[in-house]
Design a protein around this motif. Structure first.
Motif, mmCIF file in Angstrom:
data_model
loop_
_atom_site.group_PDB
_atom_site.id
_atom_site.type_symbol
_atom_site.label_atom_id
_atom_site.label_comp_id
_atom_site.label_asym_id
_atom_site.label_seq_id
_atom_site.Cartn_x
_atom_site.Cartn_y
_atom_site.Cartn_z
ATOM 1 N N TYR B 268 0.851 -1.190 0.000
ATOM 2 C CA TYR B 268 0.000 0.000 0.000
ATOM 3 C C TYR B 268 0.878 1.228 0.000
ATOM 4 O O TYR B 268 1.450 1.615 1.011
ATOM 5 N N HIS B 269 0.953 1.804 -1.131
ATOM 6 C CA HIS B 269 1.877 2.890 -1.361
ATOM 7 C C HIS B 269 1.058 4.167 -1.286
ATOM 8 O O HIS B 269 0.246 4.437 -2.161
ATOM 9 N N LYS B 270 1.207 4.891 -0.193
ATOM 10 C CA LYS B 270 0.325 6.046 -0.027
ATOM 11 C C LYS B 270 1.152 7.302 0.148
ATOM 12 O O LYS B 270 1.915 7.439 1.100
ATOM 13 N N ALA B 453 0.341 -3.678 -6.461
ATOM 14 C CA ALA B 453 1.235 -2.581 -6.100
ATOM 15 C C ALA B 453 1.368 -1.591 -7.249
ATOM 16 O O ALA B 453 1.369 -0.376 -7.039
ATOM 17 N N GLU B 454 1.441 -2.120 -8.480
ATOM 18 C CA GLU B 454 1.549 -1.212 -9.634
ATOM 19 C C GLU B 454 0.303 -0.356 -9.764
ATOM 20 O O GLU B 454 0.371 0.830 -10.090
ATOM 21 N N TYR B 456 -1.682 0.561 -7.369
ATOM 22 C CA TYR B 456 -1.694 1.581 -6.324
ATOM 23 C C TYR B 456 -0.744 2.724 -6.650
ATOM 24 O O TYR B 456 -1.043 3.881 -6.388
ATOM 25 N N ARG B 457 0.395 2.387 -7.236
ATOM 26 C CA ARG B 457 1.327 3.453 -7.627
ATOM 27 C C ARG B 457 0.702 4.349 -8.686
ATOM 28 O O ARG B 457 0.886 5.561 -8.681
ATOM 29 N N SER B 460 -1.360 7.075 -7.251
ATOM 30 C CA SER B 460 -0.592 8.238 -6.820
ATOM 31 C C SER B 460 -0.288 9.166 -7.985
ATOM 32 O O SER B 460 -0.357 10.382 -7.851
ATOM 33 N N THR B 461 0.059 8.558 -9.125
ATOM 34 C CA THR B 461 0.347 9.386 -10.296
ATOM 35 C C THR B 461 -0.881 10.200 -10.684
ATOM 36 O O THR B 461 -0.778 11.386 -10.998
ATOM 37 N N GLU B 464 -1.440 13.002 -8.225
ATOM 38 C CA GLU B 464 -0.434 14.039 -8.394
ATOM 39 C C GLU B 464 -0.819 14.989 -9.518
ATOM 40 O O GLU B 464 -0.566 16.189 -9.458
#
Lengths: 322, 524
Positions: B268-270, B453-454, B456-457, B460-461, B464
């Motif tokens: 979990y990439h937050k 995971a990809e 979730y990343r 973020s993009t 952003e």
């Protein structure tokens, strides 16, 4: 993670399609070769022109039919539309309309029939099989009502001569196949509407959720099919010089057969323009050859049926293997 | 149901008699049973013994492996490894027919019967009574009526199945299984569509079956049902059997604790972003399947919607997307009220939807990857009428390399890709479109950890770049870790909202499940 996205057009799938097209073409050539060896009369200018004329009208119907089948539907009405529009154009010419107006009005009626099919499917929620079956019988009926069961003869020489004439040695009717086929190819393979036909045929819900106008696409497919059929109605009227509501009986089945022989999948989302064209001329060649060989015309029907099973079976095998 | 029922089982007297009679004789035993799909474990090696005549509950989150287990036991899918022993004998259980012949039957959440036939015809389907080859209609209706009366169902045997409610149909399905000499009966969330009264009838029937010696496996999300019915309960989590408890020796909190995976993985990439202005707001939005939902999404924010399947989350987002009409309430986009009547309206505003079901809603499986990726943007790709093939290929290749979609080429059919890569297409098709609000409905179902995971990343993009995200998930850790604001749905209502990680898993799960005390008001 490895990426194998080479920038080439010859992907496995496309190569298969080309291969399938070539196979059909080879089959057509083999048939021609065999017939020219077996009979004296096959490879004569007269017979070839005749064959091209015979195949042309079914070929145009098959192109229209293919648009519909790609969306996962079917259009059973095309034969009836041919007969009906032959009556319309004959009636218009008999009542003094100029040729250009008669042609435009007839094509316009084709558009209306196609829109009505779309309406029945999209708005009334009828299965394509049912709505086009209904127009099949109704249009024959309306045609008979207009003519009172008779034929309307056309005594307009420029109109009737068109189908008999050649242009640079090529029968005009065959040129009409080119006239329809090239725009159809561009439409199917190079326009977004072509892509939408495939996507709707593959998964209408996913297309809808991706912003595709699914209803519009269905209207479009049936309209194109009906316009192709009314165009063939004009050609037929020109060729036989009369308008008769009972003409072109069973042509819808020949059009569907041509399309399917040409690799179109009745489950939708698979199809091309060159396939149905080849399919139509293969069928025309078989009929023509059987006539020349003095094969009982009842056998021709049987042979056509067997051929459909064989070709489609091999196509299914090829698909399953992938 | 009252709190009293939950802590003290009402039926304890009878069921102990039976289990005493058949004491410790396992009717069905699993030894190292496991199932893998394309290398991912749907069920890790499990050992479990079902005692003859017990009611054995199985609980777990969505995707924990419950349905895999049922399918293995009923012979719908083949196992990868392990042994199944039925009455001490190893059995293959490779076809549903074999399972039925052993007396193993399942009653599914969705009724699988013929709606156009009568109740009697459905009960006797496949075992019709004949005389001289002719159907004995009247006899069968009489027989069926007797069965129904015996079971205490006030249902007419001559009615068409489709004239009954879903709950009544469920009862018929159970009656059907019961008359087939079932020795081992699996219920898969049977009360999902039942009213309270119908559920009570079903429970009575289940107890009756147990009394006659049938072993019952009962799968449910609802804690109160588990405590009311079961003798023992097994807990599944992430495809692993984490424990079996006697019902008297456990409690709701322990079960919930076991159901949730506490180990929070690194996937979990937050990255926290500062929120911009509000992109979308709904005010008292009501439609088919949800009621009175008010929430908003800001730039840079992930709004999580958690709830059980059928809680109304998908219906809510598809209504925002114009797939279904709303019945009342407002949708505000950029602060202005908008009318979204069809998908194209929503797409034009800048809403993108990656739907719940890849196969049914997300992809044209038979068509090339490139067509799927470009489907929403063909308008941008065509000049006048014609499509620029070069642009089409370029866009597709960009997505394939940016998202690292593993495919043999852009013209391979979408069906040839693995689940995770298919999901990347469903998401990727919106990235070129320039959407402002992304709705992801269960984006990681059936996707391996690496691809998760990809994905979730990728969130973020998107954030952003100033987009907002609505994330629907039935997998609690996912929404819990990722959502800036977490809304809990239960039965079409928004029952609670929490800022990022402000409450515990247990609280959220309790709100979503609706424990008996808080539940009474919303249930029929």
């Amino acid at each position: 993670m490895s990426l194998e996205t080479k920038d080439t057009g010859t992907t496995p799938k496309r190569r298969f399609n080309v291969l399938f097209g070539l196979t059909l073409f080879a089959l057509l050539l083999v048939l021609w070769l065999v017939l020219s060896l077996a009979t004296d009369s096959f490879w004569t200018g007269n017979n070839i022109s005749n064959l091209l004329r015979q195949g042309s009208m079914i070929a145009i119907l098959a192109i229209g039919q293919t648009f519909v089948i790609i969306t996962g539907g079917i259009d059973l009405s095309v034969g009836a539309i041919v007969g009906f529009t032959s009556v319309i154009v004959a009636w218009l010419l008999a009542h003094g309309f100029p040729v250009w107006a008669a042609i435009l009005i007839t094509l316009g009626i084709g558009v209306c029939i196609g829109l009505f099919h779309g309406f029945g499917i999209v708005r009334l929620g009828l299965p394509p099989f049912i709505i086009t079956l209904a127009t099949l019988t109704s249009l024959r009926g309306i045609g008979l009502l207009i003519t009172n069961g008779n034929t309307i003869s056309i005594d307009n020489d420029p109109f009737t001569e068109f189908s008999r004439n050649d242009f640079a040695g090529v029968p005009n009717l065959f040129l009409m196949v080119v006239l329809v086929g090239i725009p159809a190819y561009i439409f199917l393979s190079h326009s977004r509407w072509g892509r939408y036909l495939f996507s709707v045929g593959s998964n209408a819900e996913a297309s809808r959720l991706s912003g595709v106008n699914v209803k519009g696409t269905i209207y479009l497919a049936y309209t194109l099919s009906a316009v192709c059929a009314s165009f063939v109605g004009l050609l037929l009227a020109s060729r036989i010089g009369v308008g008769n509501a009972m003409q072109a009986e069973g042509w819808e089945l020949q059009a569907i057969a041509s399309s399917v022989i040409g690799g179109t999948s009745l489950f939708g989302a698979v199809g091309s323009i060159h396939g149905p064209l080849l399919g139509a001329f293969i069928l025309a060649t078989i009929n023509n050859g059987a006539n020349l060989l003095n094969v009982n015309s009842f056998w021709q029907r049987v042979i056509t049926g067997v051929l459909i099973i064989v070709i489609v079976y091999f196509d299914q095998l090829r698909r399953r293997r992938r | 149901m009252t709190d009293h029922d939950i802590s003290h089982r009402s039926s304890s007297g009878q069921s102990e008699d039976v289990s005493a009679a058949a004491a410790h004789l396992p009717i069905l035993e699993l030894r190292g049973l496991e199932k893998q799909y394309l290398g991912t474990h749907a069920l890790k090696p499990a050992d479990l013994a079902f005692k003859a005549g017990e009611i054995h509950a199985i609980v777990g989150e969505n995707g924990a492996g419950k349905s895999t287990l049922i399918k293995l036991l009923t012979g719908v899918i083949p196992r990868t490894a392990g042994e199944i022993l039925f009455r001490g004998e190893p059995v293959a259980l490779t076809t549903p027919l074999e399972a039925i012949q052993h007396g193993i039957n399942a009653v599914h959440q969705e009724v699988v019967l013929c709606p156009h036939l009568t109740v009697a015809a459905n009960i006797f389907l496949g075992e019709e009574q004949r005389r001289f080859g002719l159907l004995q209609h009247r006899h069968m209706i009489r027989e069926a009526q007797k069965i129904l009366d015996d079971l205490g169902f006030a249902l007419p045997a001559h009615a068409l199945l489709s004239d009954l409610t879903i709950g009544q149909q469920q009862l018929i399905a159970t009656a059907r299984a019961a008359t087939r000499g079932a020795r081992f009966l699996i219920f898969d969330e049977p009360t999902a569509y039942l009213t309270r009264e119908e559920a009570a009838q079903l429970f009575a029937l289940i107890r009756r079956l147990q009394k006659s010696g049938v072993t019952i496996v009962y799968i449910s999300h609802r804690m109160e049902e588990v405590f009311e019915l079961a003798d023992r309960v097994s807990i599944l989590r992430d495809g692993r059997l984490v424990g079996t408890r006697n019902i008297g020796e456990t409690n709701e909190n322990e079960l919930i604790g076991l159901m949730i995976n506490r180990s929070i993985e690194q996937i979990y990439h937050k990255v926290p972003f500062t929120f911009g202005k509000t992109i979308l707001e709904t005010k008292n939005l009501t439609g088919n399947g949800f009621e009175d939902i008010s929430l908003s999404v800001r730039e840079g924010e992930i709004v999580g919607l958690y709830g059980l399947i059928g809680a109304g989350r998908s219906e809510f987002v598809t209504t925002i997307f114009g797939r279904h009409p709303k019945s009342s309430g407002k949708i505000l986009w950029d602060g202005k009220e908008v009318r979204i009547e069809r998908e194209r309206d929503a797409i034009k505003l800048g809403i993108a939807l990656a739907p719940e079901s890849r196969r049914d809603q997300g992809l044209c499986l038979s068509l090339p990857v490139s067509l799927n990726l470009n489907l929403p943007i063909y308008k941008q790709l065509s000049r006048n009428v014609l499509i620029s093939h070069r642009e089409e290929a370029r866009h597709a290749d960009n997505q394939i390399s940016d998202l690292r979609i593993k495919t043999s080429s852009r013209s391979a059919s979408a069906a040839s890709l693995s689940g995770g890569n298919q999901q990347k297409i469903v998401i990727g098709k919106w990235l070129n479109h320039g959407a402002k609000l992304f709705i992801f409905d269960e984006p990681t179902v059936g996707v391996d950890v690496g691809t998760k995971a990809e994905i979730y990343r990728l969130f973020s993009t998107l954030l952003e770049n100033g987009a907002g995200i609505i994330l629907i998930s039935s997998y609690l850790p996912e929404v819990y870790e990722l959502a800036d604001t977490l809304h809990v749905f239960r039965r079409g209502h928004l029952v609670a909202s929490h800022p990022h990680k402000s409450v515990t898993h247990e609280d959220i799960l309790t709100q979503a499940l609706g424990s008996a005390s808080t539940d009474a008001s919303t249930r029929n």
